[in-house]
Design a protein around this motif. Structure first.
Motif, PDB file in Angstrom:
ATOM      1  N   ASP A 171       0.817  -1.217   0.000  1.00  0.00           N
ATOM      2  CA  ASP A 171       0.000   0.000   0.000  1.00  0.00           C
ATOM      3  C   ASP A 171       0.848   1.263   0.000  1.00  0.00           C
ATOM      4  N   LYS A 182      -6.995   2.975  -8.118  1.00  0.00           N
ATOM      5  CA  LYS A 182      -6.893   4.021  -7.111  1.00  0.00           C
ATOM      6  C   LYS A 182      -8.198   4.064  -6.321  1.00  0.00           C
ATOM      7  N   SER A 183      -8.159   4.712  -5.181  1.00  0.00           N
ATOM      8  CA  SER A 183      -9.380   4.877  -4.399  1.00  0.00           C
ATOM      9  C   SER A 183     -10.423   5.603  -5.233  1.00  0.00           C
ATOM     10  N   THR A 206     -12.338   7.698  -4.329  1.00  0.00           N
ATOM     11  CA  THR A 206     -12.391   9.102  -3.921  1.00  0.00           C
ATOM     12  C   THR A 206     -11.499   9.993  -4.780  1.00  0.00           C
ATOM     13  N   GLU A 207     -10.586   9.394  -5.555  1.00  0.00           N
ATOM     14  CA  GLU A 207      -9.670  10.180  -6.371  1.00  0.00           C
ATOM     15  C   GLU A 207     -10.243  10.533  -7.751  1.00  0.00           C
ATOM     16  N   GLU A 249     -16.955   8.466   3.193  1.00  0.00           N
ATOM     17  CA  GLU A 249     -15.509   8.477   2.971  1.00  0.00           C
ATOM     18  C   GLU A 249     -14.841   7.216   3.512  1.00  0.00           C
ATOM     19  N   ALA A 258     -15.771   4.462   1.039  1.00  0.00           N
ATOM     20  CA  ALA A 258     -15.195   4.694  -0.291  1.00  0.00           C
ATOM     21  C   ALA A 258     -13.701   4.394  -0.306  1.00  0.00           C
ATOM     22  N   HIS A 259     -13.033   4.640   0.804  1.00  0.00           N
ATOM     23  CA  HIS A 259     -11.592   4.388   0.893  1.00  0.00           C
ATOM     24  C   HIS A 259     -11.268   2.918   0.643  1.00  0.00           C
ATOM     25  N   HIS A 260     -12.222   2.017   0.911  1.00  0.00           N
ATOM     26  CA  HIS A 260     -12.004   0.579   0.744  1.00  0.00           C
ATOM     27  C   HIS A 260     -12.168   0.131  -0.703  1.00  0.00           C
ATOM     28  N   VAL A 261     -12.648   1.004  -1.574  1.00  0.00           N
ATOM     29  CA  VAL A 261     -12.964   0.613  -2.952  1.00  0.00           C
ATOM     30  C   VAL A 261     -11.920   1.178  -3.909  1.00  0.00           C
ATOM     31  N   ARG A 262     -11.186   0.290  -4.574  1.00  0.00           N
ATOM     32  CA  ARG A 262     -10.184   0.711  -5.553  1.00  0.00           C
ATOM     33  C   ARG A 262     -10.731   0.446  -6.953  1.00  0.00           C
TER      34      ARG A 262
END
Length: 226
Positions: free
Chosen positions: A20, A146-147, A149-150, A210, A213-217
């Motif tokens: 990571d 990528k996350s 969120t990006e 958030e 969402a951080h767990h989803v790439r």
């Protein structure tokens, strides 16, 4: 080399943190990942260093040695093959398999591992989209995702990998059609991190706080050449 289950857990955690962050791993990061105290981590790292499994630099953290990485890759291979087998052949929900695989990963033989791999057709990823190391224990290529969120409103992306450690998050995502291979259209990204998306597998728009969402790439869909 005989190692305890706990030692193998540490090596696996360091391996995943290195994947990571691509840098030396701090004691505090390992403590958080394994839900133990920093002094406990320090004590274990000393033992792993004595066995030549980690390289430590004071105040800079640790990395796995080649031998330590090989051990970690074997544990990760066991874990992810077990997750796939439990999901595909024993009807486990994908939110249940992480804890079950954690219990089993230290105790299967290499023959059993290969039989599981053969039964599954030598899969390259587990049910959560995480790459499975090959039988020769070469480090798998890091996914490009990528996350979520990006990305920005209007982007269309494909779910590549979902972190497997939180059963509640996995259940929430599955109930809303957010799984590896599914296409998401980003509808809104709120200033405080909430992502609203439309899943190609779901009937309703899904809101991803958030922390979820951080767990989803995800990654942009592969362009098909005409």
């Amino acid at each position: 080399m005989m190692l305890s289950d706990v030692m193998e857990d540490y090596l696996k955690a360091i391996y995943q943190l290195q994947r990571d962050h691509d840098e030396r791993i701090k004691t505090s990061e390992i403590a958080e990942a394994l839900d133990v105290t920093s002094p406990t981590v320090t004590s274990m790292l000393e033992k792993l260093e004595d066995r030549g499994l980690v390289d430590r630099e004071k105040y800079r953290g640790v990395t796995l040695t080649d031998e330590g990485e090989t051990v970690a890759l074997e544990v990760v291979r066991h874990h992810r093959l077990l997750e796939a087998y439990l999901t595909e052949h024993l009807d486990y929900d994908w939110s249940e398999v992480h804890a079950e695989a954690d219990r089993l990963e230290h105790h299967i033989s290499e023959d059993f591992e290969q039989r599981v791999a053969d039964a599954l057709g030598e899969p390259t990823v587990d049910p959560h989209g995480s790459p499975i190391p090959s039988a020769d224990l070469e480090p798998p290529e890091r996914p490009d995702g990528k996350s979520v969120t990006e990305f920005s409103e209007g982007d269309v992306v494909v779910v590549e990998e979902v972190a497997d450690r939180d059963p509640e998050v996995l259940s929430y995502l599955a109930n809303h059609g957010v799984e590896p291979g599914v296409e998401l259209e980003i509808l809104e990204v709120a200033p405080f991190g909430m992502v609203t998306a439309r899943s190609s597998a779901g009937e309703e728009d899904v809101s991803l706080p958030e922390g979820v969402a951080h767990h989803v790439r995800v990654s942009p869909p592969t362009e098909v050449e005409s």
